[in-house]
Scaffold this motif. Structure first.
Motif, PDB file in Angstrom:
ATOM      1  N   GLY A 206       9.511   0.821  -4.502  1.00 38.69           N
ATOM      2  CA  GLY A 206       8.959   1.732  -5.602  1.00 38.69           C
ATOM      3  C   GLY A 206       7.339   1.930  -5.201  1.00 38.69           C
ATOM      4  N   THR A 207       6.815   3.144  -6.229  1.00 39.14           N
ATOM      5  CA  THR A 207       5.710   3.272  -5.882  1.00 39.14           C
ATOM      6  C   THR A 207       4.924   4.270  -7.359  1.00 39.14           C
ATOM      7  N   PHE A 208       3.537   3.955  -7.337  1.00 41.96           N
ATOM      8  CA  PHE A 208       3.213   4.806  -8.529  1.00 41.96           C
ATOM      9  C   PHE A 208       2.369   6.002  -7.943  1.00 41.96           C
ATOM     10  N   SER A 209       2.661   6.465  -6.854  1.00 45.46           N
ATOM     11  CA  SER A 209       2.419   7.703  -6.201  1.00 45.46           C
ATOM     12  C   SER A 209       2.653   8.964  -7.031  1.00 45.46           C
ATOM     13  N   LYS A 210       3.932   9.047  -7.508  1.00 43.05           N
ATOM     14  CA  LYS A 210       4.395  10.075  -8.102  1.00 43.05           C
ATOM     15  C   LYS A 210       4.479   9.935  -9.583  1.00 43.05           C
ATOM     16  N   THR A 211       4.255   8.846 -10.158  1.00 40.93           N
ATOM     17  CA  THR A 211       4.334   8.839 -11.610  1.00 40.93           C
ATOM     18  C   THR A 211       3.024   8.370 -12.062  1.00 40.93           C
TER      19      THR A 211
ATOM     20  N   HIS B   1      16.522  13.374  -3.468  1.00 41.43           N
ATOM     21  CA  HIS B   1      15.917  13.107  -2.048  1.00 41.43           C
ATOM     22  C   HIS B   1      14.934  13.898  -1.416  1.00 41.43           C
ATOM     23  N   ASN B   2      14.154  13.216  -0.809  1.00 38.01           N
ATOM     24  CA  ASN B   2      13.223  13.979   0.100  1.00 38.01           C
ATOM     25  C   ASN B   2      13.808  13.829   1.592  1.00 38.01           C
ATOM     26  N   PRO B   3      13.819  14.841   2.237  1.00 36.37           N
ATOM     27  CA  PRO B   3      13.749  16.348   1.801  1.00 36.37           C
ATOM     28  C   PRO B   3      14.985  17.207   1.030  1.00 36.37           C
TER      29      PRO B   3
ATOM     30  N   GLU C 187      16.521   0.775  -0.378  1.00 39.16           N
ATOM     31  CA  GLU C 187      16.679   1.781  -1.549  1.00 39.16           C
ATOM     32  C   GLU C 187      15.329   2.165  -1.823  1.00 39.16           C
ATOM     33  N   ASP C 188      15.061   3.528  -1.363  1.00 40.22           N
ATOM     34  CA  ASP C 188      13.557   3.854  -1.585  1.00 40.22           C
ATOM     35  C   ASP C 188      13.568   4.889  -2.497  1.00 40.22           C
ATOM     36  N   ASN C 189      12.717   4.626  -3.559  1.00 45.04           N
ATOM     37  CA  ASN C 189      13.033   5.270  -4.991  1.00 45.04           C
ATOM     38  C   ASN C 189      11.776   5.898  -5.639  1.00 45.04           C
ATOM     39  N   PRO C 190      10.932   6.547  -4.731  1.00 47.90           N
ATOM     40  CA  PRO C 190       9.629   6.945  -5.423  1.00 47.90           C
ATOM     41  C   PRO C 190       9.841   8.191  -6.628  1.00 47.90           C
ATOM     42  N   TYR C 191      10.982   8.702  -6.836  1.00 47.59           N
ATOM     43  CA  TYR C 191      11.166   9.858  -7.657  1.00 47.59           C
ATOM     44  C   TYR C 191      12.171   9.425  -8.854  1.00 47.59           C
ATOM     45  N   GLY C 192      12.396   8.290  -8.775  1.00 47.20           N
ATOM     46  CA  GLY C 192      13.824   7.941  -9.733  1.00 47.20           C
ATOM     47  C   GLY C 192      13.505   8.318 -11.281  1.00 47.20           C
TER      48      GLY C 192
ATOM     49  N   SER D 245      16.374  12.950   6.643  1.00 52.05           N
ATOM     50  CA  SER D 245      15.856  11.381   6.200  1.00 52.05           C
ATOM     51  C   SER D 245      14.150  11.900   5.897  1.00 52.05           C
ATOM     52  N   TYR D 246      13.443  11.149   5.065  1.00 52.18           N
ATOM     53  CA  TYR D 246      12.267  11.178   4.734  1.00 52.18           C
ATOM     54  C   TYR D 246      11.344  10.982   6.010  1.00 52.18           C
ATOM     55  N   VAL D 247      10.694  11.942   6.369  1.00 53.72           N
ATOM     56  CA  VAL D 247       9.758  11.928   7.640  1.00 53.72           C
ATOM     57  C   VAL D 247       8.998  10.646   7.893  1.00 53.72           C
TER      58      VAL D 247
ATOM     59  N   VAL E 276       0.928  -1.195   0.192  1.00 51.44           N
ATOM     60  CA  VAL E 276       0.070   0.068  -0.108  1.00 51.44           C
ATOM     61  C   VAL E 276       0.879   1.184   0.174  1.00 51.44           C
ATOM     62  N   GLY E 277       1.428   1.674  -0.989  1.00 54.60           N
ATOM     63  CA  GLY E 277       2.505   2.670  -1.486  1.00 54.60           C
ATOM     64  C   GLY E 277       3.584   2.165  -0.585  1.00 54.60           C
ATOM     65  N   SER E 278       4.462   2.871  -1.037  1.00 51.05           N
ATOM     66  CA  SER E 278       5.847   2.364  -0.419  1.00 51.05           C
ATOM     67  C   SER E 278       6.030   2.621   1.121  1.00 51.05           C
ATOM     68  N   GLN E 279       5.037   3.402   1.617  1.00 54.66           N
ATOM     69  CA  GLN E 279       5.128   3.711   3.031  1.00 54.66           C
ATOM     70  C   GLN E 279       4.784   2.246   3.893  1.00 54.66           C
ATOM     71  N   GLN E 280       3.826   1.414   3.254  1.00 58.90           N
ATOM     72  CA  GLN E 280       3.798   0.110   3.750  1.00 58.90           C
ATOM     73  C   GLN E 280       4.748  -0.722   4.130  1.00 58.90           C
TER      74      GLN E 280
ATOM     75  N   VAL F  80      -4.226   5.915  -5.465  1.00 58.70           N
ATOM     76  CA  VAL F  80      -4.493   4.549  -5.607  1.00 58.70           C
ATOM     77  C   VAL F  80      -3.847   3.653  -4.579  1.00 58.70           C
ATOM     78  N   ARG F  81      -2.728   4.287  -3.916  1.00 62.59           N
ATOM     79  CA  ARG F  81      -2.037   3.841  -2.766  1.00 62.59           C
ATOM     80  C   ARG F  81      -1.315   2.491  -3.275  1.00 62.59           C
ATOM     81  N   VAL F  82      -0.679   2.200  -4.582  1.00 60.00           N
ATOM     82  CA  VAL F  82      -0.022   1.147  -4.851  1.00 60.00           C
ATOM     83  C   VAL F  82       1.520   1.437  -5.082  1.00 60.00           C
TER      84      VAL F  82
HETATM   85  N1  PMP Z   1       9.683   7.466   0.510  1.00 59.63           N
HETATM   86  C1  PMP Z   1       9.802   8.678   0.230  1.00 59.63           C
HETATM   87  C2  PMP Z   1      11.080   9.234   0.035  1.00 59.63           C
HETATM   88  C3  PMP Z   1       8.567   9.803   0.062  1.00 59.63           C
HETATM   89  O1  PMP Z   1       8.812  11.013  -0.540  1.00 59.63           O
HETATM   90  C4  PMP Z   1       7.237   9.017  -0.006  1.00 59.63           C
HETATM   91  C5  PMP Z   1       6.199   9.968  -0.189  1.00 59.63           C
HETATM   92  N2  PMP Z   1       6.119  11.257   0.133  1.00 59.63           N
HETATM   93  C6  PMP Z   1       6.993   7.811   0.406  1.00 59.63           C
HETATM   94  C7  PMP Z   1       8.200   6.909   0.475  1.00 59.63           C
HETATM   95  C8  PMP Z   1       5.819   7.110   0.377  1.00 59.63           C
HETATM   96  O2  PMP Z   1       4.963   7.315  -0.534  1.00 59.63           O
HETATM   97  P1  PMP Z   1       3.855   6.339  -0.868  1.00 59.63           P
HETATM   98  O3  PMP Z   1       3.238   5.561   0.028  1.00 59.63           O
HETATM   99  O4  PMP Z   1       2.653   7.197  -1.293  1.00 59.63           O
HETATM  100  O5  PMP Z   1       4.222   5.368  -2.053  1.00 59.63           O
END
Ligand code: PMP
Length: 423
Positions: free
Chosen positions: A249-254, A192-194, A220-225, A138-140, A112-116, A259-261
Protein backbone atom coordinates in the motif's frame (compact mmCIF):
# COMPACT_ATOMS: atom_id res chain seq x y z
CA UNK A 1 35.54 20.55 -20.72
CA UNK A 2 34.66 20.73 -17.00
CA UNK A 3 34.38 17.63 -14.86
CA UNK A 4 30.67 18.28 -14.31
CA UNK A 5 29.85 18.67 -18.00
CA UNK A 6 26.60 16.86 -18.70
CA UNK A 7 26.12 17.24 -22.42
CA UNK A 8 25.22 13.86 -23.98
CA UNK A 9 28.00 14.34 -26.51
CA UNK A 10 30.65 14.26 -23.79
CA UNK A 11 29.03 11.92 -21.29
CA UNK A 12 31.12 8.86 -22.01
CA UNK A 13 30.84 6.25 -19.28
CA UNK A 14 34.41 5.28 -18.38
CA UNK A 15 33.16 2.78 -15.78
CA UNK A 16 31.08 0.74 -18.19
CA UNK A 17 33.32 -2.30 -17.84
CA UNK A 18 33.19 -2.24 -14.06
CA UNK A 19 29.49 -2.39 -13.32
CA UNK A 20 27.93 -5.50 -11.83
CA UNK A 21 25.93 -7.62 -14.25
CA UNK A 22 22.68 -6.48 -12.64
CA UNK A 23 23.39 -2.83 -13.50
CA UNK A 24 22.82 -3.73 -17.15
CA UNK A 25 19.14 -4.13 -16.32
CA UNK A 26 19.01 -0.58 -14.97
CA UNK A 27 17.88 1.58 -17.84
CA UNK A 28 15.77 4.74 -17.91
CA UNK A 29 12.06 3.99 -18.16
CA UNK A 30 9.97 5.38 -21.01
CA UNK A 31 8.27 7.62 -18.47
CA UNK A 32 11.41 9.16 -17.01
CA UNK A 33 12.71 10.01 -20.45
CA UNK A 34 9.42 11.77 -21.13
CA UNK A 35 9.13 13.79 -17.94
CA UNK A 36 11.32 16.70 -18.98
CA UNK A 37 9.47 17.23 -22.24
CA UNK A 38 6.01 16.61 -20.83
CA UNK A 39 6.58 19.18 -18.08
CA UNK A 40 6.72 22.05 -20.58
CA UNK A 41 3.67 24.26 -19.90
CA UNK A 42 2.39 24.28 -23.49
CA UNK A 43 2.12 20.49 -23.48
CA UNK A 44 -0.98 18.76 -22.15
CA UNK A 45 0.61 15.89 -20.32
CA UNK A 46 -1.40 12.71 -20.12
CA UNK A 47 1.92 10.97 -19.47
CA UNK A 48 3.15 10.84 -15.84
CA UNK A 49 0.91 9.32 -13.16
CA UNK A 50 0.97 12.56 -11.16
CA UNK A 51 -1.58 12.88 -8.34
CA UNK A 52 -3.36 16.22 -7.96
CA UNK A 53 -1.93 17.24 -4.58
CA UNK A 54 -3.24 20.80 -5.00
CA UNK A 55 -6.58 19.37 -3.84
CA UNK A 56 -5.14 18.88 -0.33
CA UNK A 57 -5.89 21.47 2.38
CA UNK A 58 -2.31 22.72 2.26
CA UNK A 59 -2.68 25.29 5.03
CA UNK A 60 -4.08 22.73 7.43
CA UNK A 61 -1.35 20.24 6.54
CA UNK A 62 1.25 22.99 6.96
CA UNK A 63 0.00 23.87 10.46
CA UNK A 64 -0.11 20.20 11.35
CA UNK A 65 3.52 19.75 10.29
CA UNK A 66 4.55 22.84 12.29
CA UNK A 67 2.81 21.49 15.38
CA UNK A 68 4.42 18.10 14.82
CA UNK A 69 7.92 19.56 14.93
CA UNK A 70 7.17 21.93 17.81
CA UNK A 71 5.42 19.29 19.91
CA UNK A 72 7.03 15.99 18.94
CA UNK A 73 10.22 17.14 17.27
CA UNK A 74 12.52 14.96 19.33
CA UNK A 75 10.77 11.91 17.90
CA UNK A 76 10.05 13.27 14.40
CA UNK A 77 13.68 14.35 13.91
CA UNK A 78 15.25 11.21 15.38
CA UNK A 79 16.03 7.74 13.97
CA UNK A 80 13.40 5.06 14.45
CA UNK A 81 13.19 1.30 13.84
CA UNK A 82 13.45 -0.18 10.34
CA UNK A 83 9.97 -1.69 10.66
CA UNK A 84 8.53 1.79 11.08
CA UNK A 85 6.67 3.82 13.68
CA UNK A 86 4.27 1.67 15.72
CA UNK A 87 1.57 4.36 15.82
CA UNK A 88 1.67 4.75 12.05
CA UNK A 89 1.45 0.97 11.61
CA UNK A 90 -1.72 0.98 13.74
CA UNK A 91 -3.24 3.66 11.52
CA UNK A 92 -2.23 1.68 8.43
CA UNK A 93 -4.21 -1.31 9.75
CA UNK A 94 -7.26 0.97 10.08
CA UNK A 95 -6.85 2.08 6.47
CA UNK A 96 -6.55 -1.51 5.24
CA UNK A 97 -9.61 -2.59 7.20
CA UNK A 98 -11.61 -0.62 4.59
CA UNK A 99 -10.63 -3.41 2.18
CA UNK A 100 -11.30 -6.27 4.58
CA UNK A 101 -7.67 -6.78 5.62
CA UNK A 102 -7.46 -7.76 9.30
CA UNK A 103 -3.78 -7.59 10.05
CA UNK A 104 -1.90 -6.69 13.21
CA UNK A 105 0.49 -3.69 13.19
CA UNK A 106 3.31 -6.21 13.80
CA UNK A 107 2.74 -7.60 10.29
CA UNK A 108 3.30 -4.20 8.67
CA UNK A 109 6.63 -2.86 7.41
CA UNK A 110 6.79 0.82 6.46
CA UNK A 111 8.58 1.54 3.17
CA UNK A 112 9.62 4.51 1.04
CA UNK A 113 6.50 4.41 -1.11
CA UNK A 114 5.39 1.05 -2.40
CA UNK A 115 8.19 1.35 -4.93
CA UNK A 116 10.72 0.48 -2.24
CA UNK A 117 8.64 -2.53 -1.24
CA UNK A 118 8.88 -3.76 -4.83
CA UNK A 119 12.64 -3.33 -4.75
CA UNK A 120 12.97 -5.10 -1.38
CA UNK A 121 10.79 -8.00 -2.50
CA UNK A 122 12.83 -8.43 -5.65
CA UNK A 123 16.01 -8.31 -3.55
CA UNK A 124 14.67 -10.99 -1.23
CA UNK A 125 13.24 -13.34 -3.84
CA UNK A 126 14.92 -12.90 -7.19
CA UNK A 127 18.17 -14.49 -8.31
CA UNK A 128 19.31 -13.72 -11.87
CA UNK A 129 17.09 -15.55 -14.35
CA UNK A 130 14.30 -16.28 -11.87
CA UNK A 131 10.80 -16.07 -13.26
CA UNK A 132 8.34 -13.47 -12.01
CA UNK A 133 4.80 -13.65 -13.37
CA UNK A 134 3.21 -10.27 -14.07
CA UNK A 135 0.16 -8.99 -15.90
CA UNK A 136 0.45 -7.94 -19.52
CA UNK A 137 0.86 -4.98 -19.39
CA UNK A 138 2.46 -4.23 -15.98
CA UNK A 139 3.39 -1.17 -13.95
CA UNK A 140 6.64 0.16 -15.40
CA UNK A 141 8.22 0.80 -11.97
CA UNK A 142 7.70 -2.82 -10.97
CA UNK A 143 9.28 -4.01 -14.21
CA UNK A 144 12.21 -1.70 -13.48
CA UNK A 145 12.63 -3.12 -9.97
CA UNK A 146 12.42 -6.72 -11.22
CA UNK A 147 14.84 -6.17 -14.09
CA UNK A 148 17.34 -4.54 -11.72
CA UNK A 149 17.58 -7.99 -10.09
CA UNK A 150 17.70 -9.70 -13.50
CA UNK A 151 14.29 -11.33 -13.21
CA UNK A 152 12.81 -13.05 -16.23
CA UNK A 153 9.34 -11.49 -16.33
CA UNK A 154 6.70 -13.72 -17.92
CA UNK A 155 3.56 -11.77 -18.79
CA UNK A 156 0.06 -13.15 -18.23
CA UNK A 157 -2.78 -11.73 -20.37
CA UNK A 158 -5.64 -9.65 -18.99
CA UNK A 159 -9.00 -8.67 -20.40
CA UNK A 160 -11.60 -6.14 -19.27
CA UNK A 161 -12.07 -8.14 -16.05
CA UNK A 162 -8.39 -8.19 -15.16
CA UNK A 163 -6.00 -11.12 -15.02
CA UNK A 164 -7.39 -14.17 -16.87
CA UNK A 165 -7.37 -17.23 -14.56
CA UNK A 166 -6.96 -19.76 -17.40
CA UNK A 167 -4.03 -17.76 -18.77
CA UNK A 168 -2.44 -17.77 -15.33
CA UNK A 169 -2.78 -21.56 -15.13
CA UNK A 170 -1.21 -21.88 -18.57
CA UNK A 171 1.66 -19.58 -17.66
CA UNK A 172 2.39 -21.54 -14.47
CA UNK A 173 2.34 -24.78 -16.47
CA UNK A 174 4.58 -23.37 -19.20
CA UNK A 175 7.13 -22.17 -16.66
CA UNK A 176 7.03 -25.61 -14.97
CA UNK A 177 7.49 -27.29 -18.36
CA UNK A 178 10.69 -25.29 -18.80
CA UNK A 179 11.97 -26.81 -15.53
CA UNK A 180 11.53 -23.61 -13.55
CA UNK A 181 9.17 -22.22 -10.94
CA UNK A 182 7.99 -18.62 -10.70
CA UNK A 183 9.02 -16.81 -7.53
CA UNK A 184 5.80 -14.80 -7.31
CA UNK A 185 2.87 -13.36 -9.20
CA UNK A 186 2.88 -9.56 -9.30
CA UNK A 187 -0.61 -8.13 -9.71
CA UNK A 188 -2.41 -4.77 -9.45
CA UNK A 189 -6.01 -5.93 -8.96
CA UNK A 190 -7.70 -2.52 -8.68
CA UNK A 191 -7.78 0.22 -11.33
CA UNK A 192 -4.70 -1.17 -12.94
CA UNK A 193 -1.69 0.89 -13.94
CA UNK A 194 -1.52 1.10 -16.94
CA UNK A 195 -4.52 -0.94 -18.14
CA UNK A 196 -7.27 0.79 -16.12
CA UNK A 197 -9.11 -2.52 -15.50
CA UNK A 198 -10.14 -4.15 -12.22
CA UNK A 199 -9.97 -7.82 -11.33
CA UNK A 200 -13.58 -9.05 -11.24
CA UNK A 201 -14.88 -10.27 -7.90
CA UNK A 202 -15.73 -13.63 -9.47
CA UNK A 203 -12.09 -14.12 -10.48
CA UNK A 204 -10.49 -13.26 -7.16
CA UNK A 205 -11.00 -16.61 -5.45
CA UNK A 206 -10.09 -18.45 -8.61
CA UNK A 207 -6.76 -16.61 -8.84
CA UNK A 208 -6.04 -17.29 -5.15
CA UNK A 209 -6.94 -20.99 -5.61
CA UNK A 210 -4.64 -21.35 -8.59
CA UNK A 211 -1.78 -19.69 -6.72
CA UNK A 212 -2.35 -21.77 -3.59
CA UNK A 213 -2.28 -25.00 -5.60
CA UNK A 214 0.91 -23.93 -7.34
CA UNK A 215 2.37 -22.66 -4.03
CA UNK A 216 2.90 -19.37 -5.76
CA UNK A 217 3.24 -16.25 -3.62
CA UNK A 218 1.03 -13.32 -4.70
CA UNK A 219 2.30 -9.75 -4.52
CA UNK A 220 -0.81 -7.56 -4.47
CA UNK A 221 0.12 -3.97 -5.30
CA UNK A 222 -2.79 -1.72 -4.43
CA UNK A 223 -2.11 2.01 -4.65
CA UNK A 224 -5.52 2.92 -6.08
CA UNK A 225 -7.91 0.62 -4.19
CA UNK A 226 -9.58 3.45 -2.24
CA UNK A 227 -9.99 5.58 -5.36
CA UNK A 228 -12.94 3.70 -6.87
CA UNK A 229 -15.69 5.85 -8.37
CA UNK A 230 -18.62 3.61 -7.48
CA UNK A 231 -19.54 1.74 -4.34
CA UNK A 232 -17.35 0.38 -1.58
CA UNK A 233 -13.69 -0.60 -2.00
CA UNK A 234 -13.10 -4.10 -3.36
CA UNK A 235 -12.01 -6.76 -0.90
CA UNK A 236 -8.24 -7.18 -0.98
CA UNK A 237 -6.77 -10.53 -2.04
CA UNK A 238 -4.82 -10.55 1.22
CA UNK A 239 -8.08 -10.43 3.18
CA UNK A 240 -8.78 -13.98 1.95
CA UNK A 241 -5.29 -15.45 2.06
CA UNK A 242 -2.92 -13.71 4.51
CA UNK A 243 -0.42 -16.61 4.27
CA UNK A 244 -0.20 -16.48 0.49
CA UNK A 245 -0.33 -12.76 -0.26
CA UNK A 246 2.03 -9.85 0.35
CA UNK A 247 0.01 -6.63 0.17
CA UNK A 248 1.61 -3.33 -0.82
CA UNK A 249 0.00 0.00 0.00
CA UNK A 250 0.96 3.64 -0.25
CA UNK A 251 -0.15 7.11 0.81
CA UNK A 252 1.02 8.55 -2.51
CA UNK A 253 -2.45 8.63 -4.06
CA UNK A 254 -4.68 9.06 -0.99
CA UNK A 255 -2.55 11.71 0.73
CA UNK A 256 0.74 12.97 -0.72
CA UNK A 257 3.23 11.30 -3.05
CA UNK A 258 5.97 13.62 -1.76
CA UNK A 259 5.96 12.18 1.75
CA UNK A 260 7.14 8.88 0.22
CA UNK A 261 5.41 6.63 2.74
CA UNK A 262 4.11 3.23 1.76
CA UNK A 263 3.99 -0.16 3.36
CA UNK A 264 4.05 -3.92 2.94
CA UNK A 265 2.03 -6.45 4.94
CA UNK A 266 3.44 -9.93 4.70
CA UNK A 267 3.48 -13.36 6.33
CA UNK A 268 5.86 -13.19 9.35
CA UNK A 269 8.89 -14.83 7.71
CA UNK A 270 8.76 -12.51 4.71
CA UNK A 271 8.09 -9.54 6.98
CA UNK A 272 11.30 -10.29 8.89
CA UNK A 273 13.32 -10.43 5.66
CA UNK A 274 11.75 -7.15 4.54
CA UNK A 275 12.80 -5.47 7.77
CA UNK A 276 16.38 -6.73 7.41
CA UNK A 277 16.53 -5.69 3.76
CA UNK A 278 15.12 -2.24 4.61
CA UNK A 279 17.64 -1.85 7.41
CA UNK A 280 20.55 -2.52 5.10
CA UNK A 281 19.11 -0.14 2.48
CA UNK A 282 18.20 2.87 4.63
CA UNK A 283 18.76 2.02 8.36
CA UNK A 284 15.27 3.32 8.98
CA UNK A 285 12.76 5.36 7.04
CA UNK A 286 12.19 9.06 7.61
CA UNK A 287 10.66 9.51 11.06
CA UNK A 288 9.54 12.95 9.95
CA UNK A 289 7.59 11.59 6.97
CA UNK A 290 6.11 8.74 8.98
CA UNK A 291 4.94 10.99 11.80
CA UNK A 292 3.55 13.46 9.28
CA UNK A 293 1.35 10.67 7.91
CA UNK A 294 0.52 9.41 11.41
CA UNK A 295 -0.60 12.90 12.45
CA UNK A 296 -2.49 13.38 9.21
CA UNK A 297 -4.44 10.16 9.81
CA UNK A 298 -5.00 11.03 13.49
CA UNK A 299 -5.97 14.70 13.23
CA UNK A 300 -7.25 15.42 9.69
CA UNK A 301 -10.46 14.28 7.96
CA UNK A 302 -8.65 11.81 5.70
CA UNK A 303 -11.73 9.81 4.74
CA UNK A 304 -13.43 12.98 3.46
CA UNK A 305 -10.25 13.92 1.62
CA UNK A 306 -10.28 10.56 -0.17
CA UNK A 307 -13.89 11.23 -1.15
CA UNK A 308 -12.83 14.61 -2.56
CA UNK A 309 -10.03 12.95 -4.54
CA UNK A 310 -12.48 10.38 -5.85
CA UNK A 311 -14.90 13.04 -7.09
CA UNK A 312 -12.10 15.05 -8.67
CA UNK A 313 -10.68 12.03 -10.49
CA UNK A 314 -14.13 10.83 -11.49
CA UNK A 315 -14.77 14.17 -13.27
CA UNK A 316 -11.43 13.82 -15.05
CA UNK A 317 -12.15 10.21 -16.01
CA UNK A 318 -15.53 11.31 -17.40
CA UNK A 319 -13.93 14.10 -19.41
CA UNK A 320 -11.40 11.63 -20.79
CA UNK A 321 -13.93 8.98 -21.83
CA UNK A 322 -16.29 11.55 -23.27
CA UNK A 323 -13.56 13.20 -25.35
CA UNK A 324 -12.22 9.84 -26.56
CA UNK A 325 -15.71 8.77 -27.68
CA UNK A 326 -16.31 12.04 -29.50
CA UNK A 327 -12.93 12.59 -31.07
CA UNK A 328 -10.92 9.43 -31.65
CA UNK A 329 -10.95 8.06 -35.19
CA UNK A 330 -12.34 4.58 -35.95
CA UNK A 331 -10.00 1.71 -35.17
CA UNK A 332 -9.16 2.97 -31.67
CA UNK A 333 -10.35 1.31 -28.48
CA UNK A 334 -9.88 2.04 -24.79
CA UNK A 335 -10.62 0.73 -21.34
CA UNK A 336 -13.18 2.40 -19.07
CA UNK A 337 -11.66 2.61 -15.60
CA UNK A 338 -13.97 2.48 -12.59
CA UNK A 339 -11.35 4.23 -10.45
CA UNK A 340 -7.70 5.23 -10.34
CA UNK A 341 -5.77 7.29 -12.86
CA UNK A 342 -5.41 5.49 -16.20
CA UNK A 343 -7.00 4.72 -19.55
CA UNK A 344 -5.28 2.22 -21.83
CA UNK A 345 -5.69 3.31 -25.42
CA UNK A 346 -5.40 0.91 -28.38
CA UNK A 347 -4.40 2.60 -31.60
CA UNK A 348 -5.57 1.53 -35.07
CA UNK A 349 -3.72 -1.40 -36.66
CA UNK A 350 -0.32 -0.40 -37.92
CA UNK A 351 -0.06 2.77 -35.80
CA UNK A 352 2.90 2.64 -33.43
CA UNK A 353 2.63 4.70 -30.24
CA UNK A 354 6.37 5.14 -29.86
CA UNK A 355 6.94 6.24 -33.45
CA UNK A 356 3.98 8.61 -33.12
CA UNK A 357 5.22 10.25 -29.92
CA UNK A 358 7.47 12.94 -31.49
CA UNK A 359 4.52 14.07 -33.62
CA UNK A 360 2.29 14.13 -30.54
CA UNK A 361 4.85 16.25 -28.69
CA UNK A 362 4.96 18.65 -31.67
CA UNK A 363 1.16 18.80 -31.40
CA UNK A 364 1.63 19.60 -27.68
CA UNK A 365 0.24 16.46 -26.10
CA UNK A 366 2.12 13.68 -24.27
CA UNK A 367 1.29 10.09 -23.32
CA UNK A 368 3.34 7.02 -22.46
CA UNK A 369 3.81 4.47 -25.26
CA UNK A 370 2.70 0.97 -24.33
CA UNK A 371 6.12 -0.59 -24.84
CA UNK A 372 7.26 0.65 -21.41
CA UNK A 373 4.80 -1.69 -19.76
CA UNK A 374 6.02 -4.94 -21.28
CA UNK A 375 9.29 -6.60 -20.33
CA UNK A 376 9.69 -7.88 -23.90
CA UNK A 377 9.14 -4.47 -25.54
CA UNK A 378 5.80 -5.42 -27.12
CA UNK A 379 2.72 -3.21 -26.66
CA UNK A 380 3.60 -0.75 -29.45
CA UNK A 381 -0.04 -0.39 -30.46
CA UNK A 382 -1.00 0.95 -27.03
CA UNK A 383 -0.65 4.20 -25.11
CA UNK A 384 -1.29 4.97 -21.46
CA UNK A 385 -3.28 8.12 -20.77
CA UNK A 386 -3.25 9.49 -17.21
CA UNK A 387 -6.08 11.89 -16.44
CA UNK A 388 -5.19 12.64 -12.80
CA UNK A 389 -3.38 15.95 -13.16
CA UNK A 390 -4.85 18.15 -15.96
CA UNK A 391 -8.27 19.70 -15.35
CA UNK A 392 -11.17 18.50 -17.54
CA UNK A 393 -10.79 21.32 -20.03
CA UNK A 394 -7.09 20.58 -20.54
CA UNK A 395 -7.91 16.90 -20.87
CA UNK A 396 -10.42 17.64 -23.65
CA UNK A 397 -7.89 19.83 -25.41
CA UNK A 398 -5.19 17.17 -25.03
CA UNK A 399 -7.40 14.47 -26.50
CA UNK A 400 -8.44 16.77 -29.35
CA UNK A 401 -4.74 17.19 -30.18
CA UNK A 402 -4.07 13.48 -29.80
CA UNK A 403 -6.99 12.52 -32.04
CA UNK A 404 -5.65 14.80 -34.77
CA UNK A 405 -2.23 13.16 -34.49
CA UNK A 406 -3.73 9.66 -34.72
CA UNK A 407 -5.75 10.74 -37.79
CA UNK A 408 -2.53 12.01 -39.33
CA UNK A 409 -0.90 8.61 -38.74
CA UNK A 410 -3.82 6.83 -40.40
CA UNK A 411 -3.57 9.10 -43.43
CA UNK A 412 0.18 8.54 -43.60
CA UNK A 413 -0.37 4.79 -43.60
CA UNK A 414 -3.06 5.10 -46.22
CA UNK A 415 -0.83 7.21 -48.47
CA UNK A 416 1.98 4.76 -47.98
CA UNK A 417 -0.25 1.78 -48.84
CA UNK A 418 -1.62 3.46 -51.97
CA UNK A 419 1.81 4.51 -53.12
CA UNK A 420 1.14 8.25 -52.87
CA UNK A 421 4.36 9.84 -51.70
CA UNK A 422 3.79 11.73 -48.49
CA UNK A 423 5.77 14.67 -47.28
N1 PMP B 1 2.66 0.52 -7.87
C1 PMP B 1 1.88 1.07 -8.79
C2 PMP B 1 0.92 0.21 -9.54
C3 PMP B 1 1.94 2.44 -9.06
O1 PMP B 1 1.14 2.97 -9.98
C4 PMP B 1 2.88 3.23 -8.35
C5 PMP B 1 3.03 4.71 -8.60
N2 PMP B 1 2.79 5.17 -9.84
C6 PMP B 1 3.67 2.60 -7.39
C7 PMP B 1 3.54 1.24 -7.17
C8 PMP B 1 4.70 3.32 -6.58
O2 PMP B 1 4.18 4.38 -5.88
P1 PMP B 1 4.84 4.99 -4.59
O3 PMP B 1 6.26 4.55 -4.52
O4 PMP B 1 4.69 6.46 -4.76
O5 PMP B 1 4.05 4.45 -3.45
Amino acid sequence: MTAGSDSPAVRIDRYVGQYAERAKGMVASEIRALFAVAARPEIVSLAGGTPYVAALPLDAVGSMVGELVAGQGTQALQYCTAQGDAGLRERICEVMSLEGVQDHPDDVVVTVGSQQALDLLARIFVDPGDVVLAEAPSYVGALGAFSAYQADVVHVPMDDEGLIPEALEQAIAAVAASGRRAKFLYTVPNFHNPAGVTLALSRRHRILDICQRAELLVVEDNPYGLLGFDGDPMRALRADDPEGVVYLGTFSKTFAAGVRVGWAVAPPAIRDKLILAAESAVLCHSSFAQLTVREYLSTQPWREQIKDFRELYRARRDATLDALARLMPPGCGWTEPAGGFYVWLRLPDGVDAKAMLPRAISARVAYVPGTGFYADGSGGQFARLCYAFPDPERIREGIRRLAAVVEGEIELRHDFASGVPSV
